[in-house]
Design an enzyme around this catalytic site. Structure first.
Site, PDB file in Angstrom:
ATOM      1  N   CYS A   1       0.922  -1.140  -0.085  1.00 62.77           N
ATOM      2  CA  CYS A   1      -0.032   0.023   0.031  1.00 62.77           C
ATOM      3  C   CYS A   1       0.920   1.323  -0.125  1.00 62.77           C
ATOM      4  O   CYS A   1       1.293   1.774  -0.957  1.00 62.77           O
ATOM      5  CB  CYS A   1      -1.085  -0.204   1.320  1.00 62.77           C
ATOM      6  SG  CYS A   1      -2.458   0.959   0.875  1.00 62.77           S
TER       7      CYS A   1
ATOM      8  N   ARG B   1      -6.712   5.552  -0.313  1.00 60.69           N
ATOM      9  CA  ARG B   1      -7.475   6.546  -1.242  1.00 60.69           C
ATOM     10  C   ARG B   1      -6.486   6.648  -2.552  1.00 60.69           C
ATOM     11  O   ARG B   1      -7.418   6.988  -3.451  1.00 60.69           O
ATOM     12  CB  ARG B   1      -7.564   7.793  -0.452  1.00 60.69           C
ATOM     13  CG  ARG B   1      -8.633   8.076   0.577  1.00 60.69           C
ATOM     14  CD  ARG B   1      -8.453   9.453   1.180  1.00 60.69           C
ATOM     15  NE  ARG B   1      -9.085   9.423   2.701  1.00 60.69           N
ATOM     16  CZ  ARG B   1     -10.505   8.966   2.852  1.00 60.69           C
ATOM     17  NH1 ARG B   1     -11.213   8.843   2.085  1.00 60.69           N
ATOM     18  NH2 ARG B   1     -10.593   8.984   4.268  1.00 60.69           N
TER      19      ARG B   1
ATOM     20  N   HIS C   1      -3.668  -5.312   0.754  1.00 62.12           N
ATOM     21  CA  HIS C   1      -3.298  -5.621   1.976  1.00 62.12           C
ATOM     22  C   HIS C   1      -3.097  -7.123   2.117  1.00 62.12           C
ATOM     23  O   HIS C   1      -4.157  -7.560   2.649  1.00 62.12           O
ATOM     24  CB  HIS C   1      -3.975  -5.061   3.108  1.00 62.12           C
ATOM     25  CG  HIS C   1      -3.650  -3.549   3.209  1.00 62.12           C
ATOM     26  ND1 HIS C   1      -2.370  -3.090   3.910  1.00 62.12           N
ATOM     27  CD2 HIS C   1      -4.305  -2.583   2.919  1.00 62.12           C
ATOM     28  CE1 HIS C   1      -2.600  -1.712   4.032  1.00 62.12           C
ATOM     29  NE2 HIS C   1      -3.515  -1.487   3.286  1.00 62.12           N
TER      30      HIS C   1
ATOM     31  N   GLU D   1      -1.704  -9.036   3.945  1.00 61.00           N
ATOM     32  CA  GLU D   1      -1.529  -9.782   5.188  1.00 61.00           C
ATOM     33  C   GLU D   1      -2.747 -10.153   5.851  1.00 61.00           C
ATOM     34  O   GLU D   1      -2.789 -11.016   6.931  1.00 61.00           O
ATOM     35  CB  GLU D   1      -0.697  -8.744   6.023  1.00 61.00           C
ATOM     36  CG  GLU D   1      -1.394  -7.233   6.415  1.00 61.00           C
ATOM     37  CD  GLU D   1      -1.494  -6.230   5.668  1.00 61.00           C
ATOM     38  OE1 GLU D   1      -0.894  -6.423   4.319  1.00 61.00           O
ATOM     39  OE2 GLU D   1      -1.468  -4.958   5.931  1.00 61.00           O
TER      40      GLU D   1
HETATM   41  N1  GLN Z   1      -2.225   6.833   2.748  1.00 57.75           N
HETATM   42  C1  GLN Z   1      -2.113   6.058   1.560  1.00 57.75           C
HETATM   43  C2  GLN Z   1      -3.554   6.180   1.013  1.00 57.75           C
HETATM   44  O1  GLN Z   1      -4.708   6.409   1.733  1.00 57.75           O
HETATM   45  C3  GLN Z   1      -1.695   4.560   1.686  1.00 57.75           C
HETATM   46  C4  GLN Z   1      -2.735   3.854   2.702  1.00 57.75           C
HETATM   47  C5  GLN Z   1      -2.178   2.627   3.292  1.00 57.75           C
HETATM   48  O2  GLN Z   1      -1.259   2.282   3.319  1.00 57.75           O
HETATM   49  N2  GLN Z   1      -3.240   1.962   3.859  1.00 57.75           N
HETATM   50  O3  GLN Z   1      -3.929   5.801  -0.155  1.00 57.75           O
END
Ligand code: GLN
Length: 574
Positions: free
Chosen positions: A384, A465, A510, A512
């Protein structure tokens, strides 16, 4: 429709005793005995969900397939029972009040005074019963967050007291998890805190059926008998749950203590099959008996709160076990790069993982770490925010796009390689508005991801986001990046890889959240295998240090090639 049974799990004396693990362990045992189970967490805080809370306050936000942002205990529930949970399995006082106030504004209460009893308690009960019925469970295991005695958890305790009256004592079972501390000066295990906690429960009309007593060491029978006498339960209903090396041992321990047998007998459950825990026992053995260690650096934003990365750490345990190793995690605050070179910080590690996170702090350090991994051939796994940082690094240093950035950190950047999707631009509310939950992803032939998953289409969970900005695909591809995972619904980039690197994979989702002890996540498994190969090279190059770092065995080399073998491993925190 089945008449569901309810098992309630409450906690006493102190927090962090592992109620969630106890609930998850019972879930596993009942499931293995052939019953259909569901699990639900009731949290007394007023946030609607933990999505808006800082990881420092709450730890990890666990995301379900249906896109709910939930308590990290749902992660334990899913990992132990392998049952897929959803939005309704995580309830907060905030949701309860939100529902009630919306109804009140609509005029649904027809002039009545809206009160904690009966309106709040009715809404809590409604959610418990509906969740149990909708999941068609034989047993719904419901964990009440907080500790007995908290003002906030009172309406929840009152609701479960009422539910016992409504559905009948034979359909409900109360487990109370408490602490039996050792007072070292007196060399004595103290039962008084447990007595007080149970007294607190009985004052509000709840008599626990079983006590799970946490302690450093096993609690002798005479101490358990004393607890039984003072807490008004039979002797065999006081179960000793001493500290263990791995949370995955807990089901075995509470089973030996007779927990599942007591629940089955009290609820009059019938038709259970003989319990066979051989598979689970063998996984636990693999976790507890690693043959060697590999060191993986975690360069994130919340490194002094390990609960913030709960599922990643558990994924390491699973993937370590499958690869025959123990993962030693080296926590790296990205500010370390302000005073030390990436070489100094990372030279003794076998892999780098940059996990998810929010906000600008620490980003430049992560980018430096990723650059080092890319240039030195250190296995790199970005998750991410990790994909965002990898994209910025590649844009700046490989594609020569000066000042490339994510608009999360710099809205003025000339090269917004990571940008908001148009639908996110319109969003003003913070809660529950990210790209959340499970989405499909198509994997490119010949990619590392495809090889690891062994599948063309996968589904993974999201919580973010910002996205990779499609208009930069061409310069990236020219610089050697392969976009190996694409969402078929909207064409978004989900995975990028570097082909001329031993293992450089960054994912937007994600992974995990879907790893299981006996079914490690394919990408974690493959990453750990690459780290073992890297370690072999590192040790071979004369870096080997210390007697606790035996040479890589033939078995590990094989597993890195085939990704198939089961071995041993667990995670420690260096
Ligand atoms: N801050 C980033 C976003 O909102 C990544 C979010 C995250 O790593 N879960 O897209």
């Amino acid at each position: 429709m089945k008449q569901p049974n309810f098992v309630f799990v409450t906690g006493g004396v102190v927090s962090s005793l592992g109620k969630g693990i106890a609930a998850a362990s019972l879930g596993l045992l009942l499931k293995e005995r052939g019953y259909k189970v569901t699990l639900q967490k009731l949290d007394p805080y007023l946030n609607v969900d933990p999505g808006t809370m800082s990881p420092f306050q709450h730890g990890e936000v666990f995301v379900t397939d249906d896109g709910a942002e939930t308590d990290l205990d749902l992660g334990h529930y899913e990992r132990f029972t392998d049952v897929t949970l959803g939005r309704r399995n995580s309830v907060s006082a905030g949701q309860i009040y939100d529902t009630i106030i919306t109804r009140e504004r609509r005029g649904d209460y027809l002039g009545k005074t809206v009160q904690v009893i009966p309106h709040v308690t009715d809404e809590i009960k409604r959610r418990m019963v509906e969740t149990a019925e909708e999941s068609d469970a034989d047993v719904s295991i419901i964990e009440i967050g907080g500790t007995v005695g908290d003002i906030e958890s009172l309406p929840f305790l009152e609701a479960i007291r009422q539910l016992r009256l409504e559905v009948g004592a034979r359909k409900t079972f109360f487990i109370h998890v408490t602490l039996v501390p050792l007072v070292r000066a007196a060399k004595e295990l103290k039962t008084k805190p447990t007595q007080h906690s149970v007294k607190g429960l009985r004052e509000i009309g709840i008599q626990p059926d079983v006590l799970i007593c946490r302690s450093d060491t096993p609690i002798p029978q005479e101490v358990r008998n004393k607890i039984a006498l003072f807490c008004n339960v039979p002797n065999n209903a006081v179960i000793s749950a001493p500290d263990v090396r791995s949370i995955y041992e807990v089901p075995l321990i509470v089973h030996r203590g007779g927990l599942d047998a007591l629940v089955i007998e009290a609820l009059g459950l019938q038709g259970d099959k003989p319990l066979d825990l051989t598979r689970w026992e063998s996984t636990v053995r693999d976790i507890l008996e690693p043959k060697e260690k590999v060191c993986i650096a975690m360069c994130g934003k919340y490194t002094h709160l390990q609960d913030a990365y709960k599922s990643i750490l558990e994924s390491f345990v699973h993937a370590g076990a499958a690869n025959g190793v123990q993962i030693e995690v080296k926590w790296i605050e990205s500010t370390e790069f302000e005073t030390k070179s990436p070489q100094e910080v990372l030279e003794h590690v076998d892999g780098l993982l940059v996990p998810g996170g929010f906000g600008e702090r620490g980003i430049e350090g992560m980018i430096q770490a990723i650059r080092f991994a890319r240039e030195s051939g250190l296995p790199f796994f970005g998750i991410c925010l990790g994909l965002h940082c990898a994209s910025i690094e590649i844009a700046r240093n490989l594609c020569h796009l000066e000042h490339a950035d994510s608009t999360e950190f710099n809205v003025e950047t000339p090269h917004p390689v990571i940008d908001l999707m148009p639908d996110q631009l319109k969003t003003h509310l913070k809660g529950g508005t990210m790209r959340l939950g499970s989405y499909p992803c198509d994997l490119a032939a010949g990619s590392r991801a495809r090889e690891a998953y062994g599948d063309e289409r996968i589904r993974e969970r999201h919580r973010h986001r910002w996205e990779f900005n499609d208009s930069y695909r061409q310069p990236f591809e020219e610089a050697g990046v392969r976009f190996t995972g694409i969402c078929p619904d909207n064409g978004l980039v989900e995975i990028l890889e570097l082909s001329d690197h031993p293992w450089f994979v960054a994912v937007q989702f994600h992974p995990e959240l879907k790893s299981r002890p006996d079914r490690p996540h394919p990408l974690f498994r493959s990453f750990v295998a690459a780290a073992i190969v890297h370690r072999t090279g590192r040790v071979g190059a004369g870096e080997r240090q210390g007697h606790d770092s035996p040479a890589v065995s033939e078995k590990s080399k094989d597993s890195s090639a085939s990704d198939e073998e089961a071995g041993a491993g667990r995670t420690t925190h260096a």
